[in-house]
Design a protein around this motif. Structure first.
Motif, short mmCIF file in Angstrom:
data_model
loop_
_atom_site.label_atom_id
_atom_site.label_comp_id
_atom_site.label_asym_id
_atom_site.label_seq_id
_atom_site.Cartn_x
_atom_site.Cartn_y
_atom_site.Cartn_z
N PHE A 98 0.83 -1.20 0.00
CA PHE A 98 0.00 0.00 0.00
C PHE A 98 0.87 1.25 0.00
CE2 PHE A 98 -2.57 -3.31 1.95
CZ PHE A 98 -3.79 -3.16 1.31
N GLU A 99 0.60 2.14 -0.95
CA GLU A 99 1.23 3.45 -0.93
C GLU A 99 0.36 4.34 -0.05
OE1 GLU A 99 2.75 7.07 -3.89
OE2 GLU A 99 1.76 5.29 -4.72
N ILE A 100 0.94 4.85 1.03
CA ILE A 100 0.20 5.60 2.02
C ILE A 100 0.78 7.00 2.15
CG2 ILE A 100 -0.48 5.71 4.46
CD1 ILE A 100 -0.32 2.68 4.55
N GLU A 101 -0.12 8.00 2.21
CA GLU A 101 0.32 9.38 2.40
C GLU A 101 -0.08 9.84 3.79
OE1 GLU A 101 -0.68 13.78 0.59
OE2 GLU A 101 -0.14 12.18 -0.81
N PHE A 102 0.88 10.53 4.44
CA PHE A 102 0.66 11.06 5.78
C PHE A 102 0.61 12.59 5.74
CE2 PHE A 102 3.11 7.11 6.03
CZ PHE A 102 2.24 6.33 6.77
N GLU A 103 0.45 13.17 6.92
CA GLU A 103 0.40 14.62 7.02
C GLU A 103 1.68 15.23 6.47
OE1 GLU A 103 -0.42 18.01 10.48
OE2 GLU A 103 0.10 15.95 11.04
N GLY A 104 1.53 16.31 5.72
CA GLY A 104 2.68 16.97 5.13
C GLY A 104 3.10 16.41 3.78
N GLY A 105 2.31 15.47 3.25
CA GLY A 105 2.61 14.90 1.94
C GLY A 105 3.64 13.78 1.98
N LEU A 106 4.06 13.35 3.17
CA LEU A 106 5.03 12.26 3.29
C LEU A 106 4.40 10.96 2.85
CD1 LEU A 106 7.90 11.57 4.42
CD2 LEU A 106 6.74 10.94 6.54
N ARG A 107 5.11 10.20 1.98
CA ARG A 107 4.58 8.95 1.45
C ARG A 107 5.57 7.81 1.63
NH1 ARG A 107 1.27 9.54 -4.26
NH2 ARG A 107 -0.14 11.24 -3.65
N GLY A 108 5.02 6.60 1.73
CA GLY A 108 5.83 5.40 1.76
C GLY A 108 5.00 4.21 1.33
N GLU A 109 5.67 3.14 0.92
CA GLU A 109 4.98 1.92 0.53
C GLU A 109 5.17 0.88 1.64
OE1 GLU A 109 4.41 -0.23 -3.62
OE2 GLU A 109 6.30 -0.86 -2.70
N PHE A 110 4.05 0.33 2.12
CA PHE A 110 4.06 -0.59 3.24
C PHE A 110 3.45 -1.92 2.82
CE2 PHE A 110 4.11 3.67 4.81
CZ PHE A 110 4.90 3.64 5.95
N CYS A 111 4.05 -3.01 3.33
CA CYS A 111 3.56 -4.34 2.98
C CYS A 111 2.54 -4.83 4.01
CB CYS A 111 4.73 -5.32 2.86
SG CYS A 111 5.60 -5.64 4.42
N TRP A 112 1.62 -5.64 3.53
CA TRP A 112 0.56 -6.22 4.39
C TRP A 112 0.31 -7.64 3.91
CZ3 TRP A 112 -4.69 -7.79 3.74
CH2 TRP A 112 -5.45 -7.85 4.91
N PRO A 113 0.85 -8.66 4.61
CA PRO A 113 0.61 -10.04 4.20
C PRO A 113 -0.87 -10.37 4.24
CG PRO A 113 2.41 -9.91 5.78
CD PRO A 113 1.76 -8.58 5.78
N GLY A 114 -1.38 -11.03 3.21
CA GLY A 114 -2.78 -11.39 3.15
C GLY A 114 -3.20 -12.26 4.32
N ARG A 115 -4.42 -12.07 4.80
CA ARG A 115 -4.93 -12.83 5.95
C ARG A 115 -5.88 -13.94 5.53
NH1 ARG A 115 -1.52 -8.64 7.37
NH2 ARG A 115 -1.72 -8.08 9.57
N GLY A 116 -5.94 -14.27 4.25
CA GLY A 116 -6.85 -15.32 3.81
C GLY A 116 -8.11 -14.76 3.19
N ILE A 117 -8.96 -15.66 2.69
CA ILE A 117 -10.14 -15.24 1.93
C ILE A 117 -11.19 -14.57 2.80
CG2 ILE A 117 -9.81 -17.02 0.16
CD1 ILE A 117 -11.93 -18.69 1.58
N ASN A 118 -11.11 -14.74 4.11
CA ASN A 118 -12.11 -14.15 5.00
C ASN A 118 -11.80 -12.71 5.39
OD1 ASN A 118 -13.68 -16.53 5.10
ND2 ASN A 118 -12.37 -17.38 6.70
N THR A 119 -10.64 -12.20 5.00
CA THR A 119 -10.24 -10.83 5.34
C THR A 119 -9.94 -10.05 4.06
OG1 THR A 119 -9.28 -11.60 7.43
CG2 THR A 119 -8.65 -9.40 6.66
N GLU A 120 -10.76 -9.05 3.80
CA GLU A 120 -10.57 -8.24 2.60
C GLU A 120 -9.42 -7.25 2.81
OE1 GLU A 120 -11.96 -8.10 -0.43
OE2 GLU A 120 -13.13 -9.91 -0.03
#
Length: 212
Positions: free
Chosen positions: A165-187
């Motif tokens: 996920f590319e996420i933007e914070f206050e002040g326009g700061l951005r970074g790409e963060f990983c999120w391992p999938g939790r299976g078919i029951n978690t979108e």
């Protein structure tokens, strides 16, 4: 946030790979970098939404909330549990061998000893995995998910999906963060989602949606 192209390979604080732009702080551990330079870049289109998150009545409650830890922490706990169970079974086998009067070098006590040693090894490994998962402090920051992508790692009996996920914070700061999938029951989280990002280093632990 104004940015100017600059070559920066990694953060001196957390070691994370940084985008090749001039940043004032690291988006992953907020270590000051002192690289930002003023220019005429326009304000981010997400700035107004982040400002509304900052002003939202529920923000203090969300910031105080603690999400469940990620899959690595859970995996470490499972290893510790398996280790304790294995060691307990080994101890029971060893005790049984004493009651039966088995010779010290017979199969039953040796199997029991091997189970105890294997259990201890699993416990040590599990605690190491959990400690590594918690090695970076959790940051709680109002943000907007700008974009997402995914990668699938194939295995013999299936595959694992990791979202980025590319996420933007206050002040326009951005970074790409990983999120391992939790299976078919978690979108997975959607793009253009405002709220609070809970991060540990480059990992997105959770994103709490705030409607603004």
């Amino acid at each position: 946030m104004p940015t100017t192209e600059i070559e920066v390979k990694s953060c001196p604080g957390c070691g994370a790979k940084l985008p090749e732009v001039a940043l004032s702080i690291c988006p992953y551990c907020v270590t000051p970098l002192g690289l930002a330079q003023e220019d005429d870049t326009e304000e981010s289109p997400y700035a107004a939404r982040i400002a509304r998150v900052l002003a939202h009545d529920t923000l203090p409650e969300v910031m105080a909330w603690t999400p469940a830890e990620g899959p690595d922490f859970v995996r470490g706990g499972q290893l510790v549990f398996r280790g304790k169970l294995t060691a307990t079974i080994g101890a029971l086998l060893g005790f049984s061998s004493l009651l039966l009067g088995s010779a010290p070098l017979s199969a039953l006590p040796l199997i029991g000893l091997a189970a105890i040693l294997g259990g201890i090894a699993l416990i040590v490994q599990g605690k190491r995995v959990r400690a590594e998962a918690l090695s970076k402090g959790m940051l709680r920051r109002p943000a907007v998910i700008v974009d997402r992508r995914s990668e699938i790692t194939l295995k013999s009996l299936g595959g694992n999906t990791t979202y980025f996920f590319e996420i933007e914070f206050e002040g326009g700061l951005r970074g790409e963060f990983c999120w391992p999938g939790r299976g078919i029951n978690t979108e997975p989280f959607t793009s253009n989602l405002p709220g609070v990002a809970f991060t540990r280093g480059v990992e997105l632990v959770h994103f709490k949606h705030i409607r603004v």
